[in-house]
Design a protein around this motif. Structure first.
Motif, PDB file in Angstrom:
ATOM      1  N   TYR A 122       0.833  -1.205   0.000  1.00 42.03           N
ATOM      2  CA  TYR A 122       0.000   0.000   0.000  1.00 42.03           C
ATOM      3  C   TYR A 122       0.865   1.252   0.000  1.00 42.03           C
ATOM      4  O   TYR A 122       0.559   2.235  -0.702  1.00 42.03           O
ATOM      5  CB  TYR A 122      -0.917  -0.018   1.219  1.00 42.03           C
ATOM      6  N   ARG A 126       0.080   3.506  -3.208  1.00 43.56           N
ATOM      7  CA  ARG A 126      -0.902   4.572  -3.048  1.00 43.56           C
ATOM      8  C   ARG A 126      -0.356   5.819  -2.353  1.00 43.56           C
ATOM      9  O   ARG A 126      -0.990   6.876  -2.443  1.00 43.56           O
ATOM     10  CB  ARG A 126      -2.104   4.061  -2.244  1.00 43.56           C
ATOM     11  N   ARG A 128       2.454   8.882  -1.647  1.00 35.59           N
ATOM     12  CA  ARG A 128       3.432   9.684  -2.374  1.00 35.59           C
ATOM     13  C   ARG A 128       4.505  10.149  -1.402  1.00 35.59           C
ATOM     14  O   ARG A 128       4.229  10.870  -0.461  1.00 35.59           O
ATOM     15  CB  ARG A 128       2.752  10.901  -3.018  1.00 35.59           C
ATOM     16  N   LEU A 190      -2.392  -0.825  -7.359  1.00 36.09           N
ATOM     17  CA  LEU A 190      -2.291   0.244  -8.349  1.00 36.09           C
ATOM     18  C   LEU A 190      -3.569   0.379  -9.168  1.00 36.09           C
ATOM     19  O   LEU A 190      -3.863   1.461  -9.693  1.00 36.09           O
ATOM     20  CB  LEU A 190      -1.104  -0.022  -9.286  1.00 36.09           C
ATOM     21  N   ASN A 193      -9.593   1.787  -7.731  1.00 37.86           N
ATOM     22  CA  ASN A 193     -10.170   3.081  -8.123  1.00 37.86           C
ATOM     23  C   ASN A 193      -9.789   4.166  -7.115  1.00 37.86           C
ATOM     24  O   ASN A 193     -10.105   4.067  -5.919  1.00 37.86           O
ATOM     25  CB  ASN A 193     -11.686   2.953  -8.215  1.00 37.86           C
ATOM     26  N   ALA A 194      -9.114   5.201  -7.615  1.00 38.30           N
ATOM     27  CA  ALA A 194      -8.691   6.292  -6.730  1.00 38.30           C
ATOM     28  C   ALA A 194      -9.878   7.070  -6.174  1.00 38.30           C
ATOM     29  O   ALA A 194      -9.764   7.723  -5.130  1.00 38.30           O
ATOM     30  CB  ALA A 194      -7.744   7.226  -7.478  1.00 38.30           C
ATOM     31  N   GLU A 197     -10.752   6.290  -2.538  1.00 35.18           N
ATOM     32  CA  GLU A 197      -9.926   6.952  -1.529  1.00 35.18           C
ATOM     33  C   GLU A 197     -10.296   8.424  -1.389  1.00 35.18           C
ATOM     34  O   GLU A 197     -10.313   8.970  -0.267  1.00 35.18           O
ATOM     35  CB  GLU A 197      -8.449   6.803  -1.893  1.00 35.18           C
ATOM     36  N   GLU A 198     -10.549   9.082  -2.527  1.00 33.34           N
ATOM     37  CA  GLU A 198     -10.907  10.495  -2.462  1.00 33.34           C
ATOM     38  C   GLU A 198     -12.200  10.691  -1.671  1.00 33.34           C
ATOM     39  O   GLU A 198     -12.315  11.614  -0.857  1.00 33.34           O
ATOM     40  CB  GLU A 198     -11.061  11.048  -3.885  1.00 33.34           C
ATOM     41  N   ARG A 201     -11.406  10.308   1.983  1.00 35.85           N
ATOM     42  CA  ARG A 201     -10.706  11.480   2.541  1.00 35.85           C
ATOM     43  C   ARG A 201     -11.663  12.637   2.781  1.00 35.85           C
ATOM     44  O   ARG A 201     -11.512  13.385   3.752  1.00 35.85           O
ATOM     45  CB  ARG A 201      -9.580  11.900   1.597  1.00 35.85           C
ATOM     46  N   HIS A 207      -5.056   7.460   6.288  1.00 30.97           N
ATOM     47  CA  HIS A 207      -4.488   6.333   5.563  1.00 30.97           C
ATOM     48  C   HIS A 207      -4.781   4.998   6.248  1.00 30.97           C
ATOM     49  O   HIS A 207      -5.029   3.990   5.574  1.00 30.97           O
ATOM     50  CB  HIS A 207      -2.977   6.524   5.414  1.00 30.97           C
ATOM     51  N   ILE A 215      -9.118  -0.636   1.098  1.00 25.51           N
ATOM     52  CA  ILE A 215      -8.145  -1.386   0.293  1.00 25.51           C
ATOM     53  C   ILE A 215      -8.225  -2.881   0.575  1.00 25.51           C
ATOM     54  O   ILE A 215      -8.308  -3.697  -0.357  1.00 25.51           O
ATOM     55  CB  ILE A 215      -6.720  -0.863   0.548  1.00 25.51           C
TER      56      ILE A 215
END
Length: 306
Positions: A122, A126, A128, A190, A193-194, A197-198, A201, A207, A215
């Motif tokens: 993770y 996911r 950065r 990877l 679907n992002a 997470e959005e 948030r 996280h 996840i």
């Protein structure tokens, strides 16, 4: 006067031609399956044979002098006189103790490795952070290092920590993670679907909450596959448990089978008893794979290299 049948109707009535290519393909597939399964049949055939009679019927496809004595010897249900009379070993395998040890070691390794590898995957997939890709490529170079190269340093570490002949000493080198496990799960993470997470948030999730509530639930397939592969690998491991787990209290089944093979006062191995013990040791993995093979096949398609 009836009209002659049309060309299309004549083609429809024509019997289907034999596709020899398909027949040849199925024939080759059957031969490969037979070659793959034959060792298992031979193991079963030998386990039901009398060890003393095996030399006289080595080429027979059916059990030689059919008997259940090998299974009785493995489970400790026969006397020494009965074992020797059938050409078997006077020794026995404390099967239930070694089975317990294998279950403890394999389960601990699987739970620890899958859990920590999923967290590392993770972080690589996911999150950065500076140098992430460079660190991941460096991490993957461990896949090119043969495991035998790390055996001696690991053994010295376990010895210095005083963990020889303990469960922790057996599981510690592979407990946290492996490069393959991290790579395997990262490839699936990877593709998650992002937007999920959005949305989390926006609701104030961090996280940790995203990892456990989003996840992991959507990654049940790959995680289950990794758990099965890890369990089978740790169950079949022999060399490392032999080095650090010689005591009977932590001895696993694979090591016990090797010791049972050496208990041959009559000079030749107790092949029937050894095959019976091997069958007992392999049976849990065969059942596990048969029950979950569909999930493995389905989840392999989820992990593509990106």
């Amino acid at each position: 006067m009836m009209a002659a049948p049309s060309a299309a109707l004549r083609r429809r009535r024509r019997p289907p031609s034999i596709r020899w290519g398909r027949v040849a393909g199925w024939a080759v597939l059957v031969l490969i399956m037979a070659a793959t399964l034959f060792p298992f049949y031979w193991m079963l055939r030998t386990s039901f044979s009398n060890t003393r009679s095996l030399a006289f019927g080595a080429a027979d496809l059916l059990p030689v002098d059919f008997t259940l004595g090998a299974y009785r010897r493995v489970l400790g249900l026969s006397t020494t006189a009965e074992a020797v009379a059938e050409g078997g070993s006077s020794g026995t395998v404390d099967f239930w103790r070694y089975l317990r040890n294998s279950v403890v070691v394999a389960t601990t390794l699987t739970v620890g490795q899958v859990f920590f590898s999923s967290m590392a995957a993770y972080a690589f997939a996911r999150l950065r952070w500076p140098g992430r890709d460079a660190v991941f490529m460096l991490f993957l170079t461990a896949l090119m290092v043969p495991p035998i190269f790390t055996t001696l340093p690991n053994f010295v570490m376990i010895k210095e920590l005083g963990l020889l002949n303990t469960y922790l000493g057996i599981v510690l080198p592979g407990l946290l993670m492996t490069p393959f496990a991290v790579f395997f799960l990262r490839q699936f993470f990877l593709g998650v679907n992002a937007g999920l997470e959005e949305a989390a948030r926006i609701d104030g999730a961090g996280h940790v909450r995203i990892f456990f509530r989003i996840i992991l639930p959507v990654s049940k397939g790959p995680i289950t596959t990794l758990a099965i592969l890890t369990y089978i690998t740790s169950w079949n491991d022999y060399f490392w448990p032999l080095l650090v787990g010689k005591d009977e209290n932590v001895r696993v089944l694979t090591v016990a089978l090797g010791i049972f093979r050496s208990q041959t006062p009559q000079g030749s191995p107790d092949w029937a008893g050894l095959m019976a013990a091997t069958l007992f040791a392999a049976l849990p993995m065969i059942i596990l794979f048969a029950l979950l093979s569909r999930r493995i096949i389905d989840s392999i398609g989820y992990t593509g290299v990106k």
